[in-house]
Design a protein around this motif. Structure first.
Motif, PDB file in Angstrom:
ATOM      1  N   ASN A   4       0.850  -1.189   0.000  1.00 12.59           N
ATOM      2  CA  ASN A   4       0.000   0.000   0.000  1.00 12.59           C
ATOM      3  C   ASN A   4       0.894   1.251   0.000  1.00 12.59           C
ATOM      4  N   PRO A   5       0.784   2.107  -1.040  1.00  8.17           N
ATOM      5  CA  PRO A   5       1.662   3.284  -1.116  1.00  8.17           C
ATOM      6  C   PRO A   5       1.201   4.448  -0.246  1.00  8.17           C
ATOM      7  N   PHE A   6       0.032   4.300   0.392  1.00  8.07           N
ATOM      8  CA  PHE A   6      -0.529   5.408   1.167  1.00  8.07           C
ATOM      9  C   PHE A   6      -0.215   5.231   2.650  1.00  8.07           C
ATOM     10  N   ARG A   7       0.229   6.320   3.265  1.00  7.55           N
ATOM     11  CA  ARG A   7       0.665   6.260   4.656  1.00  7.55           C
ATOM     12  C   ARG A   7      -0.472   6.470   5.649  1.00  7.55           C
ATOM     13  N   HIS A   8      -1.625   6.894   5.166  1.00 10.76           N
ATOM     14  CA  HIS A   8      -2.738   7.204   6.065  1.00 10.76           C
ATOM     15  C   HIS A   8      -4.016   6.542   5.555  1.00 10.76           C
ATOM     16  N   SER A   9      -4.900   6.170   6.486  1.00 13.35           N
ATOM     17  CA  SER A   9      -6.135   5.482   6.088  1.00 13.35           C
ATOM     18  C   SER A   9      -7.212   6.452   5.640  1.00 13.35           C
ATOM     19  N   GLY A  10      -7.152   7.716   6.078  1.00 15.30           N
ATOM     20  CA  GLY A  10      -8.125   8.698   5.637  1.00 15.30           C
ATOM     21  C   GLY A  10      -7.877   9.092   4.189  1.00 15.30           C
ATOM     22  N   LYS A  11      -8.946   9.333   3.447  1.00 16.91           N
ATOM     23  CA  LYS A  11      -8.848   9.656   2.022  1.00 16.91           C
ATOM     24  C   LYS A  11      -9.379  11.070   1.749  1.00 16.91           C
ATOM     25  N   LEU A  12      -8.912  11.663   0.653  1.00 19.88           N
ATOM     26  CA  LEU A  12      -9.409  12.957   0.202  1.00 19.88           C
ATOM     27  C   LEU A  12     -10.325  12.733  -0.991  1.00 19.88           C
ATOM     28  N   TYR A  13     -11.613  13.053  -0.831  1.00 20.66           N
ATOM     29  CA  TYR A  13     -12.596  12.896  -1.901  1.00 20.66           C
ATOM     30  C   TYR A  13     -12.802  14.222  -2.618  1.00 20.66           C
ATOM     31  N   LEU A  14     -12.641  14.212  -3.944  1.00 16.18           N
ATOM     32  CA  LEU A  14     -12.829  15.417  -4.750  1.00 16.18           C
ATOM     33  C   LEU A  14     -14.279  15.445  -5.231  1.00 16.18           C
ATOM     34  N   LEU A  15     -15.052  16.376  -4.663  1.00 18.42           N
ATOM     35  CA  LEU A  15     -16.503  16.378  -4.853  1.00 18.42           C
ATOM     36  C   LEU A  15     -16.935  17.503  -5.803  1.00 18.42           C
ATOM     37  N   MET A  25     -29.120  16.657  -8.768  1.00 24.17           N
ATOM     38  CA  MET A  25     -29.269  15.282  -9.224  1.00 24.17           C
ATOM     39  C   MET A  25     -29.513  15.191 -10.723  1.00 24.17           C
ATOM     40  N   GLU A  26     -29.650  16.325 -11.382  1.00 23.20           N
ATOM     41  CA  GLU A  26     -29.723  16.320 -12.845  1.00 23.20           C
ATOM     42  C   GLU A  26     -28.342  16.148 -13.470  1.00 23.20           C
ATOM     43  N   VAL A  27     -27.283  16.547 -12.741  1.00 23.43           N
ATOM     44  CA  VAL A  27     -25.942  16.524 -13.325  1.00 23.43           C
ATOM     45  C   VAL A  27     -24.910  15.776 -12.484  1.00 23.43           C
ATOM     46  N   LEU A  28     -25.257  15.419 -11.256  1.00 26.32           N
ATOM     47  CA  LEU A  28     -24.320  14.708 -10.391  1.00 26.32           C
ATOM     48  C   LEU A  28     -24.782  13.265 -10.170  1.00 26.32           C
ATOM     49  N   PRO A  29     -23.854  12.318 -10.181  1.00 24.04           N
ATOM     50  CA  PRO A  29     -24.232  10.931  -9.916  1.00 24.04           C
ATOM     51  C   PRO A  29     -24.572  10.713  -8.452  1.00 24.04           C
ATOM     52  N   ALA A  30     -25.303   9.635  -8.180  1.00 20.67           N
ATOM     53  CA  ALA A  30     -25.709   9.326  -6.808  1.00 20.67           C
ATOM     54  C   ALA A  30     -24.513   9.088  -5.896  1.00 20.67           C
ATOM     55  N   SER A  31     -23.381   8.687  -6.470  1.00 21.55           N
ATOM     56  CA  SER A  31     -22.195   8.424  -5.652  1.00 21.55           C
ATOM     57  C   SER A  31     -21.708   9.696  -4.957  1.00 21.55           C
ATOM     58  N   VAL A  32     -21.843  10.854  -5.607  1.00 22.57           N
ATOM     59  CA  VAL A  32     -21.446  12.119  -4.980  1.00 22.57           C
ATOM     60  C   VAL A  32     -22.367  12.419  -3.805  1.00 22.57           C
ATOM     61  N   GLN A  33     -23.638  12.200  -4.003  1.00 24.02           N
ATOM     62  CA  GLN A  33     -24.609  12.422  -2.929  1.00 24.02           C
ATOM     63  C   GLN A  33     -24.305  11.534  -1.736  1.00 24.02           C
ATOM     64  N   ASP A 118       1.893  13.878   1.045  1.00 25.71           N
ATOM     65  CA  ASP A 118       1.796  13.314   2.392  1.00 25.71           C
ATOM     66  C   ASP A 118       1.275  11.885   2.429  1.00 25.71           C
ATOM     67  N   GLY A 119       1.140  11.257   1.258  1.00 21.25           N
ATOM     68  CA  GLY A 119       0.733   9.854   1.234  1.00 21.25           C
ATOM     69  C   GLY A 119      -0.733   9.632   1.550  1.00 21.25           C
ATOM     70  N   ILE A 120      -1.587  10.588   1.135  1.00 25.44           N
ATOM     71  CA  ILE A 120      -3.037  10.476   1.337  1.00 25.44           C
ATOM     72  C   ILE A 120      -3.698  10.133   0.007  1.00 25.44           C
ATOM     73  N   GLN A 121      -4.509   9.106  -0.008  1.00 29.53           N
ATOM     74  CA  GLN A 121      -5.156   8.693  -1.252  1.00 29.53           C
ATOM     75  C   GLN A 121      -6.184   9.729  -1.705  1.00 29.53           C
ATOM     76  N   VAL A 122      -6.147  10.052  -3.004  1.00 32.89           N
ATOM     77  CA  VAL A 122      -7.058  11.031  -3.595  1.00 32.89           C
ATOM     78  C   VAL A 122      -8.084  10.289  -4.441  1.00 32.89           C
ATOM     79  N   ILE A 123      -9.368  10.555  -4.170  1.00 32.99           N
ATOM     80  CA  ILE A 123     -10.467   9.886  -4.877  1.00 32.99           C
ATOM     81  C   ILE A 123     -11.257  10.926  -5.672  1.00 32.99           C
ATOM     82  N   PRO A 124     -11.093  10.997  -7.007  1.00 33.99           N
ATOM     83  CA  PRO A 124     -11.877  11.948  -7.790  1.00 33.99           C
ATOM     84  C   PRO A 124     -13.272  11.393  -8.073  1.00 33.99           C
TER      85      PRO A 124
END
Length: 243
Positions: A4-15, A25-33, A118-124
């Motif tokens: 695992n290349p990430f040093r921390h379990s917390g993730k950064l979500y790009l919303l 909800m006309e333009v954003l997927p349910a996953s963002v919600q 800083d080894g934090i996983q980025v989730i777009p």
């Protein structure tokens, strides 16, 4: 097995958020919600608009419990790394754009840079990007294009830059996109018509995803005869010279 290349379990979500005042909800997927519903810590550009966006996505979410870090032109750069401390303590954080996708023509790029360092996983997360949507609809070279942000305000410098972008578009076959402060859009169109070659193709894409959406590509010579009001309407301009 890959370590695992990430040093921390917390993730950064790009919303991503909407590009205007329409139903998210006309333009954003349910996953963002779902992520907005789950997260309690957010990095935002403006507290008021961020709270409004969160409420529109998840009306029942408790607002008082939210922890918001402000990231804008007034933020001390020394404070930004601390916004990701929750990730280092195992909690996920959401980076919420003011409009469209975080990190693209958006101050959130600095947070993403620090997360990688800083080894934090980025989730777009998937959402509307006015830059990509404009390119999709422009009919120009989607295989080779550049986004140039804001052009110079000074008249002489702007003229030079427009000529430069037009030259690059011809020499490299590369579509050139850029934006302007919305209240100066009409002046930008005047400058484009005056400075560009009449045969250069110009796409104007404004109010993307909104009921007033307007996207049209035609030669500069035809834009000179066209009346369109772009005042205070978020707009992407794309040009390409092919002769």
């Amino acid at each position: 097995m890959v370590n695992n290349p990430f040093r921390h379990s917390g993730k950064l979500y790009l919303l991503p958020t909407t590009l205007g005042d329409n139903d998210p909800m006309e333009v954003l997927p349910a996953s963002v919600q779902r992520e907005v519903e789950r997260l309690e810590t957010f990095i935002v550009e403006n507290e008021k608009t961020a709270r409004r966006a969160i409420k529109k996505l998840v009306p029942e979410k408790s607002q008082p419990s939210l922890k918001l870090f402000l990231l804008n032109k007034h933020t001390d750069p020394a404070d930004i790394p601390g916004f990701l401390d929750p990730c280092k303590n195992g909690a996920d954080v959401g980076l919420l754009s003011e409009a469209g996708c975080p990190g693209v023509a958006d101050p959130g790029a600095e947070v993403v840079k620090i997360a990688h360092r800083d080894g934090i996983q980025v989730i777009p997360m998937v959402g509307p990007s006015s830059i990509l949507l404009a390119m999709m609809a422009s009919g120009m070279n989607g295989q080779n294009f550049a986004f140039n942000g804001y052009l110079p305000i000074d008249k002489a410098a702007r003229k030079t830059e427009l000529k430069n972008l037009e030259r690059i578009s011809y020499e490299k076959g590369q579509a050139q996109s850029f934006i302007e402060t919305p209240y100066r859009n009409n002046k930008m169109l005047e400058d484009l018509v005056q400075q560009l070659h009449p045969a250069t193709r110009l796409c104007i894409a404004c109010d993307i995803t909104l009921p007033t959406e307007f996207i049209l590509t035609k030669p500069v010579s035809e834009w000179a005869k066209t009346k369109v009001d772009l005042h205070k309407r978020p707009t992407i301009f794309i040009l390409q010279k092919e002769i």
